[in-house]
Design an enzyme around this catalytic site. Structure first.
Site, PDB file in Angstrom:
ATOM      1  N   ASP A   1       0.811  -1.227   0.000  1.00 19.53           N
ATOM      2  CA  ASP A   1       0.000   0.000   0.000  1.00 19.53           C
ATOM      3  C   ASP A   1       0.839   1.270   0.000  1.00 19.53           C
ATOM      4  O   ASP A   1       0.422   2.307   0.501  1.00 19.53           O
ATOM      5  CB  ASP A   1      -0.967   0.045   1.203  1.00 19.53           C
ATOM      6  CG  ASP A   1      -1.787  -1.207   1.307  1.00 19.53           C
ATOM      7  OD1 ASP A   1      -2.207  -1.711   0.252  1.00 19.53           O
ATOM      8  OD2 ASP A   1      -2.007  -1.701   2.424  1.00 19.53           O
TER       9      ASP A   1
ATOM     10  N   GLY B   1       1.654   2.883  -2.629  1.00 17.48           N
ATOM     11  CA  GLY B   1       1.306   3.715  -3.778  1.00 17.48           C
ATOM     12  C   GLY B   1       1.954   3.211  -5.068  1.00 17.48           C
ATOM     13  O   GLY B   1       2.162   3.984  -6.009  1.00 17.48           O
TER      14      GLY B   1
ATOM     15  N   ALA C   1      -3.993  -8.783  -2.891  1.00 16.82           N
ATOM     16  CA  ALA C   1      -3.728  -7.363  -2.655  1.00 16.82           C
ATOM     17  C   ALA C   1      -4.307  -6.587  -3.824  1.00 16.82           C
ATOM     18  O   ALA C   1      -4.761  -7.172  -4.802  1.00 16.82           O
ATOM     19  CB  ALA C   1      -2.243  -7.118  -2.523  1.00 16.82           C
TER      20      ALA C   1
ATOM     21  N   HIS D   1      -4.196  -2.637  -6.124  1.00 18.22           N
ATOM     22  CA  HIS D   1      -3.670  -1.306  -6.361  1.00 18.22           C
ATOM     23  C   HIS D   1      -4.838  -0.378  -6.610  1.00 18.22           C
ATOM     24  O   HIS D   1      -5.781  -0.751  -7.288  1.00 18.22           O
ATOM     25  CB  HIS D   1      -2.854  -1.262  -7.652  1.00 18.22           C
ATOM     26  CG  HIS D   1      -1.584  -2.021  -7.580  1.00 18.22           C
ATOM     27  ND1 HIS D   1      -0.704  -1.885  -6.552  1.00 18.22           N
ATOM     28  CD2 HIS D   1      -1.042  -2.897  -8.426  1.00 18.22           C
ATOM     29  CE1 HIS D   1       0.335  -2.669  -6.790  1.00 18.22           C
ATOM     30  NE2 HIS D   1       0.151  -3.293  -7.916  1.00 18.22           N
TER      31      HIS D   1
ATOM     32  N   THR E   1      -8.613  -4.294  -1.338  1.00 15.17           N
ATOM     33  CA  THR E   1      -9.305  -5.553  -1.598  1.00 15.17           C
ATOM     34  C   THR E   1     -10.387  -5.816  -0.568  1.00 15.17           C
ATOM     35  O   THR E   1     -11.488  -6.237  -0.892  1.00 15.17           O
ATOM     36  CB  THR E   1      -8.286  -6.720  -1.597  1.00 15.17           C
ATOM     37  OG1 THR E   1      -7.292  -6.428  -2.570  1.00 15.17           O
ATOM     38  CG2 THR E   1      -8.942  -8.044  -1.943  1.00 15.17           C
TER      39      THR E   1
ATOM     40  N   GLY F   1     -11.327  -3.578   2.169  1.00 15.07           N
ATOM     41  CA  GLY F   1     -11.981  -2.444   2.820  1.00 15.07           C
ATOM     42  C   GLY F   1     -11.622  -2.326   4.294  1.00 15.07           C
ATOM     43  O   GLY F   1     -12.142  -1.464   5.002  1.00 15.07           O
ATOM     44  N   ARG F   2     -10.720  -3.199   4.771  1.00 16.11           N
ATOM     45  CA  ARG F   2     -10.337  -3.165   6.190  1.00 16.11           C
ATOM     46  C   ARG F   2      -9.594  -1.873   6.500  1.00 16.11           C
ATOM     47  O   ARG F   2      -8.750  -1.439   5.707  1.00 16.11           O
ATOM     48  CB  ARG F   2      -9.363  -4.324   6.511  1.00 16.11           C
ATOM     49  CG  ARG F   2     -10.017  -5.667   6.531  1.00 16.11           C
ATOM     50  CD  ARG F   2      -9.052  -6.730   7.061  1.00 16.11           C
ATOM     51  NE  ARG F   2      -7.977  -7.032   6.119  1.00 16.11           N
ATOM     52  CZ  ARG F   2      -7.143  -8.068   6.245  1.00 16.11           C
ATOM     53  NH1 ARG F   2      -7.245  -8.885   7.270  1.00 16.11           N
ATOM     54  NH2 ARG F   2      -6.202  -8.293   5.366  1.00 16.11           N
TER      55      ARG F   2
HETATM   56  P1  GDP Z   1      -0.354   0.092  -3.744  1.00 13.27           P
HETATM   57  O1  GDP Z   1      -0.953  -1.228  -3.418  1.00 13.27           O
HETATM   58  O2  GDP Z   1       1.086   0.173  -3.355  1.00 13.27           O
HETATM   59  O3  GDP Z   1      -0.616   0.537  -5.128  1.00 13.27           O
HETATM   60  O4  GDP Z   1      -1.049   1.138  -2.792  1.00 13.27           O
HETATM   61  P2  GDP Z   1      -2.557   1.613  -2.693  1.00 13.27           P
HETATM   62  O5  GDP Z   1      -3.410   1.132  -3.753  1.00 13.27           O
HETATM   63  O6  GDP Z   1      -2.982   1.381  -1.292  1.00 13.27           O
HETATM   64  O7  GDP Z   1      -2.290   3.164  -2.908  1.00 13.27           O
HETATM   65  C1  GDP Z   1      -2.273   4.016  -1.891  1.00 13.27           C
HETATM   66  C2  GDP Z   1      -3.395   5.003  -1.970  1.00 13.27           C
HETATM   67  O8  GDP Z   1      -2.804   6.273  -2.016  1.00 13.27           O
HETATM   68  C3  GDP Z   1      -4.311   4.966  -3.177  1.00 13.27           C
HETATM   69  O9  GDP Z   1      -5.601   5.356  -2.763  1.00 13.27           O
HETATM   70  C4  GDP Z   1      -3.699   5.994  -4.136  1.00 13.27           C
HETATM   71  O10 GDP Z   1      -4.635   6.582  -5.006  1.00 13.27           O
HETATM   72  C5  GDP Z   1      -3.207   6.997  -3.170  1.00 13.27           C
HETATM   73  N1  GDP Z   1      -2.030   7.734  -3.553  1.00 13.27           N
HETATM   74  C6  GDP Z   1      -0.914   7.316  -4.228  1.00 13.27           C
HETATM   75  N2  GDP Z   1      -0.012   8.298  -4.257  1.00 13.27           N
HETATM   76  C7  GDP Z   1      -0.552   9.358  -3.589  1.00 13.27           C
HETATM   77  C8  GDP Z   1      -0.076  10.652  -3.242  1.00 13.27           C
HETATM   78  O11 GDP Z   1       1.037  11.049  -3.547  1.00 13.27           O
HETATM   79  N3  GDP Z   1      -0.927  11.442  -2.521  1.00 13.27           N
HETATM   80  C9  GDP Z   1      -2.162  11.032  -2.119  1.00 13.27           C
HETATM   81  N4  GDP Z   1      -2.916  11.859  -1.408  1.00 13.27           N
HETATM   82  N5  GDP Z   1      -2.625   9.809  -2.414  1.00 13.27           N
HETATM   83  C10 GDP Z   1      -1.832   8.990  -3.126  1.00 13.27           C
END
Ligand code: GDP
Length: 424
Positions: free
Chosen positions: A12, A14, A38, A40, A301, A303-304
């Site tokens: 998570d 990003g 997991a 994205h 995935t 919502g937790r």
């Molecule tokens: P992943 O599994 O590593 O892709 O991570 P996630 O899907 O949990 O992504 C993290 C969350 O942060 C998502 O809701 C993205 O849209 C959001 N996100 C990613 N980069 C940024 C950022 O620089 N700023 C903000 N505010 N949100 C971000």
């Protein structure tokens, strides 16, 4: 040129956003490990999507999206996901699935649920997507490869053999309904029809692409701390989350991976159980969770609600080292703009001694965070496109962390969108 995008921490971080952004210049995006456990989150002009199995390149018409042999392939989930994106106006993506990928079976998902039930309070916090039973079977050599779907006689014989074994556990360990081999074979035939249009000899395809100088992006899932060898075992996932595994899970030579972009979030979050040294609780955690990510830190995935914490230099330095980082992408920095002071974990105190090396699980449980507070910047940094325009305290935060982890932060992400990125 092959690049990998991987996570430094618990997932998570990003990665989806960074991959989606880099996919603009890529020809091929490859998933090399993990499964639909997991996810994205990607925000682009089509909307907001949670991808679990599809590579993040599916939003670009010019990319080929590859599901490598290392992936735990859930065929109905993949087909559903393709439908979900195309239903929302995304052009039909080009997808190739390795004929050597193995298939998540309906009973893997059941066994995952039954085992969590059996373990009760001692469970691993599985997402119940069947991933652990899947990889157990893969290495026990009772898994099904995609290529095997096309051999009817083999399917029948193997389904009978596998059911015989699984039914012993179902009857005597879990006390659950038994599997029927005929029904399983019928399900596998429907899987064959669903996946047939996408099946390819992926390593031959990638070999040619590498020789032609194509831009290939390996897309990792989760992060270093969830790696079965180098992570917080046993609270880990069941396939390697390291860039090195990208070579295995895609079927390319390891020396072709020239750039390893490790994604680190400006604070910490984790899902599931396991030690999390810089974790915070109560109102402090609730506020960061509410403001975090893009609309709150909740699992893509499941919502937790995610567990929250301050940036952990010890874990991130280790996470970057094991990935073989060439570049750090530092994400979600904009979220910290509300804080007067920002604590950062710079060491672990274990049995009265302070260390900056990430310890084995047995010691990790006794680690207490050594915190250092940095001044906040108290402004909204979204929309800024050049590093020099960031507030001084914000740059100081980035540079302090860069020094602590010892790897260059070459990208700073200050918003969820593709264009929210500052190159240094
Ligand atoms: P992943 O599994 O590593 O892709 O991570 P996630 O899907 O949990 O992504 C993290 C969350 O942060 C998502 O809701 C993205 O849209 C959001 N996100 C990613 N980069 C940024 C950022 O620089 N700023 C903000 N505010 N949100 C971000």
């Amino acid at each position: 040129m092959v690049k990998a995008v991987v996570g430094a921490n618990w997932g998570d971080e990003g990665k989806g956003k960074i991959t989606d952004m880099l996919a603009q210049k890529a020809d091929i995006i490859v998933r090399f490990q993990g499964g639909a456990n997991a996810g994205h989150t990607i925000v682009n002009h089509y909307g907001k999507f949670a991808l679990h199995t599809l590579p993040s390149g599916v939003f670009y018409g010019h990319t080929v999206n590859v599901i490598g042999n290392g992936v735990a392939l859930n065929i109905p989930v993949l087909v559903e996901e393709i439908k979900a994106v195309t239903d929302r106006g995304v052009p039909v993506p080009q997808i190739l699935v390795s004929d050597r990928a193995q298939i998540v079976m309906p009973y893997h998902i059941l066994f995952d649920q039954y085992e969590e039930e059996r373990l009760g309070g001692k469970s691993f916090g599985s997402t119940k997507s069947g991933i652990a039973p899947f990889y157990s079977d893969k290495y026990a050599k009772t898994g099904f490869q995609v290529s095997e779907l096309f051999d009817d006689a083999l399917l029948e014989e193997k389904a009978a053999r596998v059911c015989e074994m699984k039914n012993v556990l179902l009857a005597h360990l879990y006390h659950k309904p038994l599997l029927d081999p005929a029904q399983l074979t019928a399900t596998l035939r429907t899987y064959r029809d669903m996946i047939a249009p996408y099946v390819a000899d992926v390593s031959v395809y990638l070999d040619k692409a590498v020789r032609e100088g194509k831009n290939i992006l390996l897309e990792g899932q989760l992060g270093t701390l969830k790696d079965p060898d180098h992570g917080i075992y046993p609270m880990v996932t069941s396939s390697s989350t390291l860039a090195a595994y990208g070579a295995v899970g895609a079927g390319i030579p390891p020396y072709e991976i020239k750039q390893i972009i490790t994604v680190c979030k400006a604070y910490s979050s984790a899902v599931g159980a396991g030690a999390f040294v810089s974790e915070i609780f109560g109102e402090q955690a609730d506020e960061l969770r509410r403001r975090g990510g893009d609309g709150g830190e909740f699992g893509a995935t499941t919502g937790r609600p995610r567990r929250m914490g301050w940036f952990d230099c010890v874990a991130s330095k280790y996470g970057c080292r094991l990935q073989g980082t060439t570049d750090v992408a530092f994400t979600v920095l904009d979220v910290l703009g509300y804080l007067d002071e920002i604590p950062v974990c710079v060491g672990y105190e274990i049995d009265g001694e302070v260390t900056r090396d990430f310890p084995v699980t047995a010691k990790l449980g006794r680690a207490k965070p050594v915190l250092k507070s940095l001044p906040g910047w108290k402004t909204d940094i979204r929309g800024i496109r050049s590093y020099e325009e960031l507030p001084e305290n914000c740059r100081n935060y980035v540079e302090f962390i860069e020094e602590q982890i010892g790897y260059p932060i070459t990208m700073v992400s200050n918003g969820p969108g593709r264009e929210d990125i500052i190159y240094r």
